[in-house]
Structure formats: structure tokens, C-alpha cells
Design a protein around this motif. Structure first.
Motif, PDB file in Angstrom:
ATOM      1  N   GLU A 269       7.760  -1.151   2.020  1.00  0.00           N
ATOM      2  CA  GLU A 269       7.733  -0.806   0.601  1.00  0.00           C
ATOM      3  C   GLU A 269       6.398  -1.254   0.024  1.00  0.00           C
ATOM      4  N   GLY A 270       6.019  -0.595  -1.058  1.00  0.00           N
ATOM      5  CA  GLY A 270       4.776  -0.976  -1.708  1.00  0.00           C
ATOM      6  C   GLY A 270       4.226   0.138  -2.569  1.00  0.00           C
ATOM      7  N   LYS A 271       2.985  -0.056  -3.014  1.00  0.00           N
ATOM      8  CA  LYS A 271       2.318   0.986  -3.778  1.00  0.00           C
ATOM      9  C   LYS A 271       2.143   2.200  -2.874  1.00  0.00           C
ATOM     10  N   ALA A 272       2.459   3.373  -3.410  1.00  0.00           N
ATOM     11  CA  ALA A 272       2.368   4.592  -2.603  1.00  0.00           C
ATOM     12  C   ALA A 272       0.960   4.801  -2.064  1.00  0.00           C
ATOM     13  N   SER A 273      -0.059   4.516  -2.876  1.00  0.00           N
ATOM     14  CA  SER A 273      -1.441   4.711  -2.420  1.00  0.00           C
ATOM     15  C   SER A 273      -1.763   3.792  -1.242  1.00  0.00           C
TER      16      SER A 273
ATOM     17  N   THR B 230       9.201  10.194 -17.606  1.00  0.00           N
ATOM     18  CA  THR B 230      10.495  10.219 -16.936  1.00  0.00           C
ATOM     19  C   THR B 230      10.369   9.493 -15.596  1.00  0.00           C
ATOM     20  N   THR B 231      11.326   8.630 -15.302  1.00  0.00           N
ATOM     21  CA  THR B 231      11.360   7.962 -14.008  1.00  0.00           C
ATOM     22  C   THR B 231      11.845   8.970 -12.971  1.00  0.00           C
ATOM     23  N   VAL B 232      11.171   9.019 -11.827  1.00  0.00           N
ATOM     24  CA  VAL B 232      11.521   9.958 -10.766  1.00  0.00           C
ATOM     25  C   VAL B 232      11.915   9.178  -9.518  1.00  0.00           C
ATOM     26  N   LEU B 233      13.086   9.511  -8.983  1.00  0.00           N
ATOM     27  CA  LEU B 233      13.534   8.971  -7.706  1.00  0.00           C
ATOM     28  C   LEU B 233      13.573  10.149  -6.744  1.00  0.00           C
ATOM     29  N   LEU B 234      12.659  10.139  -5.786  1.00  0.00           N
ATOM     30  CA  LEU B 234      12.464  11.270  -4.881  1.00  0.00           C
ATOM     31  C   LEU B 234      12.795  10.843  -3.452  1.00  0.00           C
TER      32      LEU B 234
ATOM     33  N   LYS C  93       3.690  12.752   3.241  1.00  0.00           N
ATOM     34  CA  LYS C  93       2.338  12.852   2.679  1.00  0.00           C
ATOM     35  C   LYS C  93       2.385  13.367   1.248  1.00  0.00           C
ATOM     36  N   LYS C  94       3.159  14.423   1.008  1.00  0.00           N
ATOM     37  CA  LYS C  94       3.289  14.973  -0.346  1.00  0.00           C
ATOM     38  C   LYS C  94       3.923  13.940  -1.277  1.00  0.00           C
ATOM     39  N   ALA C  95       4.995  13.318  -0.819  1.00  0.00           N
ATOM     40  CA  ALA C  95       5.705  12.353  -1.652  1.00  0.00           C
ATOM     41  C   ALA C  95       4.802  11.178  -2.024  1.00  0.00           C
ATOM     42  N   LEU C  96       4.094  10.637  -1.036  1.00  0.00           N
ATOM     43  CA  LEU C  96       3.213   9.499  -1.300  1.00  0.00           C
ATOM     44  C   LEU C  96       2.039   9.884  -2.196  1.00  0.00           C
ATOM     45  N   SER C  97       1.634  11.137  -2.140  1.00  0.00           N
ATOM     46  CA  SER C  97       0.477  11.559  -2.945  1.00  0.00           C
ATOM     47  C   SER C  97       0.779  11.618  -4.434  1.00  0.00           C
ATOM     48  N   ILE C  98       2.070  11.691  -4.820  1.00  0.00           N
ATOM     49  CA  ILE C  98       2.408  11.753  -6.243  1.00  0.00           C
ATOM     50  C   ILE C  98       3.151  10.517  -6.739  1.00  0.00           C
ATOM     51  N   ALA C  99       3.555   9.646  -5.819  1.00  0.00           N
ATOM     52  CA  ALA C  99       4.384   8.499  -6.187  1.00  0.00           C
ATOM     53  C   ALA C  99       3.552   7.308  -6.642  1.00  0.00           C
ATOM     54  N   ASP C 100       4.195   6.442  -7.425  1.00  0.00           N
ATOM     55  CA  ASP C 100       3.609   5.148  -7.777  1.00  0.00           C
ATOM     56  C   ASP C 100       4.013   4.101  -6.743  1.00  0.00           C
ATOM     57  N   ARG C 101       5.308   4.074  -6.437  1.00  0.00           N
ATOM     58  CA  ARG C 101       5.847   3.147  -5.450  1.00  0.00           C
ATOM     59  C   ARG C 101       6.586   3.940  -4.394  1.00  0.00           C
ATOM     60  N   ALA C 102       6.710   3.354  -3.206  1.00  0.00           N
ATOM     61  CA  ALA C 102       7.395   4.053  -2.126  1.00  0.00           C
ATOM     62  C   ALA C 102       8.178   3.064  -1.265  1.00  0.00           C
ATOM     63  N   TYR C 103       9.242   3.580  -0.718  1.00  0.00           N
ATOM     64  CA  TYR C 103      10.076   2.830   0.213  1.00  0.00           C
ATOM     65  C   TYR C 103      10.262   3.704   1.445  1.00  0.00           C
TER      66      TYR C 103
END
Length: 181
Positions: free
Chosen positions: A162-166, A132-136, A142-152
Motif C-alpha cells: 500500500e502507498g501513494k499510487a505514484s 468525490t471519493t473513488v474506490l476503484l 497501470k491505468k488505475a495507478l495513473s489516476i489514483a492518489d493511494r493504492a492497495y
């Protein structure tokens, strides 16, 4: 264009909106629970509203989702009898009822104890792993980036990074500005 799950939101026809809604689960910041229905009936409402007819399939789905969000023991409680964390779990369960292709969450950790925050994020991670695609949208960066693939990263409504969450999680400027490190 503004495509979501194959629908252009700028030109979507009114008759197609229910079909799109069946593919999207939403967890609102303020839960949006039905206060006159118990936990189980809050979940049943979603299935009825999205066109489910088979009562046995509906019961099975409700049971599965209650287990998934840790609310099986609370099925007959009314929303006002639940803690804030339990209400958030119910809101998460409602969003998952229709087995959405897209799950959108608005500040799911706001005002919750650390235990419920961890539970919510574990569920989000498992939902994402299932395909499932997740838009959070979340202030707990810190929590959001720890589980995300991409982040803005947004500031005053504008995307500033923007970029890879890691990558963002390990970026020194992000750590200083948003993670308190």
C-alpha cells in the motif's frame, strides 16, 4: 468500526441505510442495467429511488449526466441496443445520478475497447477531481495507478502493498509483478 461517510456499517440501523445509499454510487462489474427501460429511464429510476421529486431538476440532472458520460445521443436507446462500452457508460451515469460522495467501481474496464477504457478513466479522474471519493477495484493496474492518489495491492484477499499510487507506479517490483515491465 467500519465507517463509511459517517455511518458505522457494523451498527447501522435499517432506517439509515437509504440515507447512506443516497451518498454512494456503485458501478457493478456486470452493469446491472434495467433492461426494460431506455437509457434516460435507467437514470430517472435512480433519482426516483433516492427520493427526488422536482421534475425539472430531475430532467436537468439527467441531461447533465448524459453529457458527462457521452450518452446524450443515446437517451432513447434500450440497453440491449448499446455496445458493452456504452452500457458501461450508462452504468457510470447511473452511479453519478445522485451526485455521490463515494463512487465505488468494480472492474469498470473489463471487456471494453481501449477507447472506452480511456473514456471511463477520464470520467473517473474528473469525478475524483470534483471532490468525490473513488474506490476503484481494477486489474488494469497501470491505468488505475495513473489516476489514483493511494493504492492497495491485494493478493488472495490480503493487502500485500500500500502507498501513494505514484510511488507504486514507479516501484520496480510492482512494474515487474503487475505491470509487465
Amino acid at each position: 468500526r467500519a465507517d463509511v461517510l459517517g455511518y458505522d456499517l457494523l451498527t447501522i440501523k435499517r432506517r439509515d441505510i437509504p440515507y447512506l445509499r443516497r451518498k454512494v454510487g456503485v458501478v457493478f462489474q456486470d452493469f446491472q442495467l434495467l433492461s426494460d427501460r431506455n437509457v434516460e429511464d435507467n437514470l430517472l429510476f435512480v433519482l426516483q429511488a433516492t427520493g427526488w421529486k422536482d421534475k425539472q431538476l430531475m430532467r436537468n440532472n439527467i441531461h447533465d449526466v448524459l453529457l458527462q458520460v457521452g450518452m446524450a445521443e443515446k437517451a432513447y436507446k434500450m440497453p440491449h441496443q448499446l455496445s458493452g462500452g456504452e452500457q458501461q457508460m450508462l452504468a457510470m451515469g447511473r452511479a453519478l445520478m445522485s451526485r455521490p460522495k463515494l463512487l465505488m467501481l468494480d472492474e469498470p474496464s473489463m471487456g471494453l475497447s481501449p477507447i472506452f477504457v480511456n473514456e471511463i478513466f477520464n470520467i473517473i479522474k474528473e469525478v475524483s477531481k470534483s471532490g468525490t471519493t473513488v474506490l476503484l477495484v481494477e486489474q488494469n493496474a497501470k491505468k488505475a495507478l495513473s489516476i489514483a492518489d493511494r493504492a492497495y495491492v491485494l493478493e488472495t484477499g490480503n493487502i500485500v502493498l500500500e502507498g501513494k499510487a505514484s510511488d507504486l507506479l514507479n516501484d520496480d517490483s510492482i512494474k515487474k509483478a503487475y505491470l509487465g515491465e
